[in-house]
Design a protein around this motif. Structure first.
Motif, PDB file in Angstrom:
ATOM      1  N   LEU A 171     -20.482  30.549 -11.749  1.00 43.60           N
ATOM      2  CA  LEU A 171     -20.082  30.364 -10.364  1.00 43.60           C
ATOM      3  C   LEU A 171     -20.451  28.954  -9.916  1.00 43.60           C
ATOM      4  O   LEU A 171     -21.627  28.579  -9.936  1.00 43.60           O
ATOM      5  CB  LEU A 171     -20.752  31.399  -9.463  1.00 43.60           C
ATOM      6  N   ILE A 172     -19.453  28.188  -9.512  1.00 41.91           N
ATOM      7  CA  ILE A 172     -19.646  26.816  -9.058  1.00 41.91           C
ATOM      8  C   ILE A 172     -19.274  26.762  -7.582  1.00 41.91           C
ATOM      9  O   ILE A 172     -18.116  27.017  -7.227  1.00 41.91           O
ATOM     10  CB  ILE A 172     -18.775  25.819  -9.850  1.00 41.91           C
ATOM     11  N   PRO A 173     -20.203  26.431  -6.690  1.00 44.67           N
ATOM     12  CA  PRO A 173     -19.880  26.427  -5.260  1.00 44.67           C
ATOM     13  C   PRO A 173     -19.124  25.189  -4.841  1.00 44.67           C
ATOM     14  O   PRO A 173     -19.120  24.172  -5.536  1.00 44.67           O
ATOM     15  CB  PRO A 173     -21.259  26.470  -4.591  1.00 44.67           C
ATOM     16  N   SER A 174     -18.481  25.287  -3.691  1.00 40.92           N
ATOM     17  CA  SER A 174     -17.886  24.084  -3.117  1.00 40.92           C
ATOM     18  C   SER A 174     -19.013  23.124  -2.762  1.00 40.92           C
ATOM     19  O   SER A 174     -20.143  23.534  -2.525  1.00 40.92           O
ATOM     20  CB  SER A 174     -17.087  24.437  -1.861  1.00 40.92           C
ATOM     21  N   GLY A 175     -18.708  21.840  -2.737  1.00 41.06           N
ATOM     22  CA  GLY A 175     -19.747  20.840  -2.521  1.00 41.06           C
ATOM     23  C   GLY A 175     -20.403  20.388  -3.809  1.00 41.06           C
ATOM     24  O   GLY A 175     -21.377  19.643  -3.792  1.00 41.06           O
ATOM     25  N   SER A 176     -19.883  20.861  -4.957  1.00 37.21           N
ATOM     26  CA  SER A 176     -20.488  20.507  -6.241  1.00 37.21           C
ATOM     27  C   SER A 176     -19.708  19.428  -6.971  1.00 37.21           C
ATOM     28  O   SER A 176     -19.962  19.154  -8.130  1.00 37.21           O
ATOM     29  CB  SER A 176     -20.572  21.752  -7.127  1.00 37.21           C
ATOM     30  N   ARG A 177     -18.750  18.816  -6.289  1.00 38.30           N
ATOM     31  CA  ARG A 177     -17.998  17.726  -6.892  1.00 38.30           C
ATOM     32  C   ARG A 177     -18.596  16.394  -6.446  1.00 38.30           C
ATOM     33  O   ARG A 177     -19.040  16.259  -5.309  1.00 38.30           O
ATOM     34  CB  ARG A 177     -16.521  17.809  -6.475  1.00 38.30           C
ATOM     35  N   PRO A 178     -18.626  15.384  -7.327  1.00 35.22           N
ATOM     36  CA  PRO A 178     -19.281  14.116  -6.999  1.00 35.22           C
ATOM     37  C   PRO A 178     -18.761  13.455  -5.737  1.00 35.22           C
ATOM     38  O   PRO A 178     -19.490  12.715  -5.089  1.00 35.22           O
ATOM     39  CB  PRO A 178     -19.000  13.247  -8.239  1.00 35.22           C
ATOM     40  N   GLU A 179     -17.507  13.706  -5.387  1.00 39.10           N
ATOM     41  CA  GLU A 179     -16.958  13.062  -4.193  1.00 39.10           C
ATOM     42  C   GLU A 179     -17.384  13.759  -2.898  1.00 39.10           C
ATOM     43  O   GLU A 179     -17.134  13.255  -1.801  1.00 39.10           O
ATOM     44  CB  GLU A 179     -15.430  13.021  -4.268  1.00 39.10           C
ATOM     45  N   GLU A 180     -18.037  14.937  -3.009  1.00 43.59           N
ATOM     46  CA  GLU A 180     -18.467  15.648  -1.818  1.00 43.59           C
ATOM     47  C   GLU A 180     -19.649  14.947  -1.160  1.00 43.59           C
ATOM     48  O   GLU A 180     -20.501  14.350  -1.821  1.00 43.59           O
ATOM     49  CB  GLU A 180     -18.866  17.093  -2.184  1.00 43.59           C
ATOM     50  N   LYS A 181     -19.739  15.043   0.159  1.00 43.23           N
ATOM     51  CA  LYS A 181     -20.751  14.334   0.938  1.00 43.23           C
ATOM     52  C   LYS A 181     -22.162  14.736   0.526  1.00 43.23           C
ATOM     53  O   LYS A 181     -23.040  13.881   0.373  1.00 43.23           O
ATOM     54  CB  LYS A 181     -20.534  14.600   2.428  1.00 43.23           C
ATOM     55  N   ASP A 182     -22.410  16.031   0.391  1.00 41.56           N
ATOM     56  CA  ASP A 182     -23.749  16.513   0.081  1.00 41.56           C
ATOM     57  C   ASP A 182     -23.867  16.961  -1.375  1.00 41.56           C
ATOM     58  O   ASP A 182     -24.528  17.949  -1.696  1.00 41.56           O
ATOM     59  CB  ASP A 182     -24.130  17.668   1.019  1.00 41.56           C
ATOM     60  N   TYR A 183     -23.241  16.224  -2.247  1.00 40.66           N
ATOM     61  CA  TYR A 183     -23.216  16.524  -3.682  1.00 40.66           C
ATOM     62  C   TYR A 183     -24.624  16.584  -4.271  1.00 40.66           C
ATOM     63  O   TYR A 183     -25.455  15.712  -4.011  1.00 40.66           O
ATOM     64  CB  TYR A 183     -22.385  15.454  -4.375  1.00 40.66           C
ATOM     65  N   ASP A 184     -24.882  17.607  -5.056  1.00 43.60           N
ATOM     66  CA  ASP A 184     -26.159  17.796  -5.733  1.00 43.60           C
ATOM     67  C   ASP A 184     -25.972  17.444  -7.208  1.00 43.60           C
ATOM     68  O   ASP A 184     -25.114  18.008  -7.889  1.00 43.60           O
ATOM     69  CB  ASP A 184     -26.605  19.256  -5.577  1.00 43.60           C
ATOM     70  N   SER A 185     -26.795  16.536  -7.717  1.00 47.87           N
ATOM     71  CA  SER A 185     -26.622  16.062  -9.094  1.00 47.87           C
ATOM     72  C   SER A 185     -26.801  17.165 -10.132  1.00 47.87           C
ATOM     73  O   SER A 185     -26.368  17.025 -11.274  1.00 47.87           O
ATOM     74  CB  SER A 185     -27.613  14.931  -9.389  1.00 47.87           C
ATOM     75  N   ARG A 186     -27.443  18.277  -9.752  1.00 51.85           N
ATOM     76  CA  ARG A 186     -27.624  19.370 -10.716  1.00 51.85           C
ATOM     77  C   ARG A 186     -26.291  19.864 -11.237  1.00 51.85           C
ATOM     78  O   ARG A 186     -26.160  20.254 -12.412  1.00 51.85           O
ATOM     79  CB  ARG A 186     -28.380  20.524 -10.053  1.00 51.85           C
ATOM     80  N   TRP A 187     -25.256  19.845 -10.378  1.00 55.22           N
ATOM     81  CA  TRP A 187     -23.971  20.392 -10.802  1.00 55.22           C
ATOM     82  C   TRP A 187     -23.304  19.523 -11.851  1.00 55.22           C
ATOM     83  O   TRP A 187     -22.645  20.032 -12.765  1.00 55.22           O
ATOM     84  CB  TRP A 187     -23.066  20.598  -9.589  1.00 55.22           C
TER      85      TRP A 187
END
Length: 373
Positions: free
Chosen positions: A78-94
């Protein structure tokens, strides 16, 4: 038999092991007689199972059960939204998880991950979530990996299927294996790293979402380290972009001009905060590597560039996924204690620009259960 009845019959024989991976189906004439169906109907059923990954055609040799059938080698994640590098609050774990998935699929043929864009904000009626449940019910997955906690309405329907959770905050809601990152061990490793440089006064900045139990363990390690530290030198900050301003203010408070004592060592237990920390240290004239030694958490495989003069300790996503695979493949044989405790993922020292992928065969293929704490 009708097409769907033939599909169900053959799939059940494969799932039960009656027709094991690598073996062949009965010859076509025998299959036609047994099913009492036309050649066209049987072929359509076989084609469907080939598409699902249970069977494969070997030409004149016949139809073989896949050596890597989906119910044993395909894993939902399961990959949540916000896990893409272009997202504002991107988390490097993803990025490390996605890179680890690619590495495992490339180097260990047959293993496959199926991505489902499901997060805390997903509705139970969402198409992506319904696709996940359908694949689980149809035995198209060996299990599902849940890297981030979910609300009860999304978690409870997964009960009864093999599930591994990486943020086991709600593990009491379903029967699942709980893997957790050992941040206390990571803090201990960072303490020893900084002590080797002669650091005497130590501060810690971590994610505000850190488990309170882990925070208490980290504070015990600090107290026992022999280094000078203070309660007001340990801070939690949101790792999202909203935490940038607070990270800056904390660093400025720690190194306020005229303060009688300031830390000469700094542990950052969430690499998403590191750029804000280093930027602020530079802005106030504190040189990393000279005025203050910094040791930061990071994730492997490395996607985000490392900063000069910063030391790193890491969690390896390849190891995390490898252990997840092991538990999912052995889920039905696991003992009760596995579901009552956590499996802690140890950190590794970062000495080279690579992950520990070479250790995966032992994790994926061994019959020995990873240690449970």
């Amino acid at each position: 038999m009708k097409r769907d009845e033939i599909i169900e019959h053959l799939k059940n024989r494969i799932l039960s092991g009656e027709i094991p991976p690598g073996s062949f189906l009965p010859h076509r004439a025998e299959l036609l007689e047994y099913c009492g169906a036309s050649n066209v109907t049987v072929q359509r059923a076989v084609n469907h199972l080939v598409e699902e990954g249970f069977l494969c055609s070997c030409g004149s040799r016949g139809i073989m059960v896949s050596k890597t059938p989906p119910h044993r080698f395909r894993f939902g994640i399961l990959i949540p939204s916000g896990s893409r590098p272009e997202e504002k609050d991107y988390d490097s774990r993803w990025s490390s998880i996605l890179a680890a998935m690619d590495e495992i699929e490339e180097h260990h043929k047959g293993y496959r991950f199926v991505r489902y864009w499901v997060g805390r904000e997903t509705r139970p009626t969402a198409d992506e979530y319904c696709r996940l449940l359908s694949d689980l019910r149809n035995s198209l997955l060996a299990g599902v990996i849940v890297p981030r906690s979910l609300p009860p309405e999304l978690l409870k329907p997964l009960d009864g299927f093999p599930v591994v959770m990486h943020e086991p905050l709600d593990r009491h809601l379903i029967r699942a294996v709980s893997l957790n990152h050992d941040f206390a061990a990571m803090a201990g490793m960072a303490i020893e790293e900084l002590k080797s440089y002669g650091v005497r006064k130590l501060a810690v900045i971590m994610g505000a979402e850190q488990n309170p139990i882990a925070v208490a363990e980290i504070e015990k390690l600090l107290a026992a380290s022999g280094l000078e530290t203070r309660r007001e030198w340990v801070h939690g900050v949101s790792h999202t972009s909203r935490g940038a301003v607070w990270t800056e203010r904390i660093i400025r408070l720690l190194y306020m001009p005229g303060a009688p004592e300031v830390p000469d060592g700094l542990i950052v237990l969430n690499e998403n905060l590191l750029p804000y920390v280093v930027e602020t240290l530079g802005a106030i004239g504190r040189i990393v590597g000279r005025d203050v030694r910094v040791c930061s958490h990071c994730n492997l495989p490395v996607e985000r560039g490392r900063l000069d003069k910063v030391d790193y300790v890491a969690f390896d996503a390849c190891t995390v996924l490898g252990k997840s695979i092991w538990f999912l493949r052995h889920f039905s044989q696991l003992e009760k204690e596995v579901f009552e405790h956590e499996v802690l993922i140890p950190p590794v020292a970062v000495r080279a620009h690579s992950s520990t992928l070479t250790g995966l065969p032992a994790i994926l293929e061994t019959s020995a259960r990873p240690q449970v704490f």
